[in-house]
Structures are given as C-alpha cells and as structure tokens.
Design an enzyme around this catalytic site. Structure first.
Site, short mmCIF file in Angstrom:
data_model
loop_
_atom_site.label_atom_id
_atom_site.label_comp_id
_atom_site.label_asym_id
_atom_site.label_seq_id
_atom_site.Cartn_x
_atom_site.Cartn_y
_atom_site.Cartn_z
N PHE A 103 0.36 5.16 -4.04
CA PHE A 103 0.25 6.58 -3.78
C PHE A 103 0.61 7.29 -5.09
O PHE A 103 1.53 6.87 -5.79
CB PHE A 103 1.20 7.00 -2.65
CG PHE A 103 0.95 8.38 -2.15
CD1 PHE A 103 -0.02 8.62 -1.20
CD2 PHE A 103 1.67 9.46 -2.64
CE1 PHE A 103 -0.27 9.90 -0.74
CE2 PHE A 103 1.44 10.74 -2.20
CZ PHE A 103 0.46 10.96 -1.24
N ILE A 163 0.84 -1.19 0.00
CA ILE A 163 0.00 0.00 0.00
C ILE A 163 0.88 1.25 0.00
O ILE A 163 2.00 1.23 0.51
CB ILE A 163 -0.96 -0.01 1.23
CG1 ILE A 163 -1.91 1.19 1.21
CG2 ILE A 163 -0.20 -0.13 2.53
CD1 ILE A 163 -3.03 1.11 2.26
N CYS A 164 0.37 2.33 -0.60
CA CYS A 164 0.98 3.65 -0.56
C CYS A 164 2.29 3.68 -1.34
O CYS A 164 2.30 3.49 -2.54
CB CYS A 164 1.14 4.09 0.90
SG CYS A 164 1.53 5.85 1.11
N ALA A 165 3.42 3.90 -0.68
CA ALA A 165 4.72 3.93 -1.35
C ALA A 165 5.31 2.53 -1.53
O ALA A 165 6.24 2.34 -2.31
CB ALA A 165 5.69 4.81 -0.57
#
Length: 184
Positions: free
Chosen positions: A122, A101-103
C-alpha cells in the site's frame, strides 16, 4: 497438495483475507487460517471470521506458503508477534513462499525478507521501513523469487491468482480464473 498458512490478527483487511482464502481453496490448495489467539477474529470493517486453528497449534508445521493479509491494525498486530517472524523466516529459509499484501509487506521487511528485493505495498507503508536494497515497484503484484507482494484490497484477486500460479502453475490459475468472469 500444496499447503498455505494465512494468519489473521484483529483488524485484518477482509477483502484481502477472504479473497486469498477463497481462491486458493477453489484451486484445491489446503488453506489453514490461524488466529493469533484462540477464537474468532474481527476484521477492520467489523466482519468476524472463525479461524481453523490457533497459531500456537501450527508452530511446528511447515507450509508451502505463508500469506499475510494487510489492513490496520491487523498488519501491526502481525508485526508485533514474534511467532509470525519466526514462521516467516523458517518458511523462507526452507525455500518456500512468503507473501503479503497492503500494509503487511512491512512485516516481511521487519523479518528481513525484503532486503535487496523488488516489492510493493500500500502506498507509503514501506517508505520508512529502512529496507536495504529495496527496489519498490507500483505494479499490482510483484514477485521476486519466492517473495510475492501486492498493493491493497483492489489488487487482492490479482494477488490470489498469482499465488495460485506460483503454487500450482499457470494452467491451474487459468482454470480458477475463467469462471470468475473477470474483465479482459
């Protein structure tokens, strides 16, 4: 019972890590939180988490899923650790789930696990990753086979629920989700 490895590195995103760990455990899934090094790990907002075990202690163990929380510089630390890449590849090659998730999807990309796949992250994280055949999407959670990715802290609950569904089925997801009182 399904088993999940959540490795934590200094600078992890607290909302993503804690939401995933909490909801998977509510689903009755065994979650092992491993630090890259022995001892507590400090998140990107200063929250300190006591891990269950150092990563070296689980290097010979197979898990049904490996989940990478994002955050910076946490995702960079995960990406710089060859043990993480080894575990990710072994998990994927064994037909098990990898998720980020995200980075952290950039760690999957660096390990070669996003080639010719649909994924998200992200915004901007995968822009210069040079992933052959990547089909980038902006949905909250994207699942392509046994690879699951998500956008960021605001999508952490959707991500965790998708992980539960992948491991334990839609009925278990609904059982965990119902008492959370999420808006319809």
């Amino acid at each position: 019972m399904a088993t999940v490895l959540v490795p934590l590195a200094e600078g992890f995103e607290e909302l993503e890590a804690v939401t995933v760990i909490d909801l998977l455990r509510r689903a009755g899934i065994e979650v092992v939180v491993a630090g890259l090094h022995e001892g507590p790990v400090r998140g990107s907002r200063g929250t300190v988490i006591l891990t269950d075990i150092p990563l070296d202690a689980v290097m010979d163990r197979d898990f049904d899923m490996m989940v990478l929380p994002g955050g910076l510089p946490g995702a960079d630390h995960l990406n710089a650790d060859p043990r993480i890449h080894e575990l990710l590849r072994r998990t994927a090659e064994g037909g098990r789930y990898v998720a980020a998730i995200c980075a952290a999807p950039k760690v999957l990309a660096s390990a070669g696990l996003l080639d010719n796949r649909h994924a998200t992250s992200f915004p901007g994280v995968l822009d210069n990753a040079g992933v052959p055949g990547l089909s980038y999407e902006t949905r909250a959670v994207v699942q392509d086979g046994r690879v699951i990715t998500s956008r960021g802290p605001g999508t952490a609950m959707d991500f965790a629920l998708a992980l539960i569904e992948a491991l334990a089925g839609p009925d278990r997801r609904r059982e965990v989700e119902a008492p959370l009182q999420r808006p319809v």
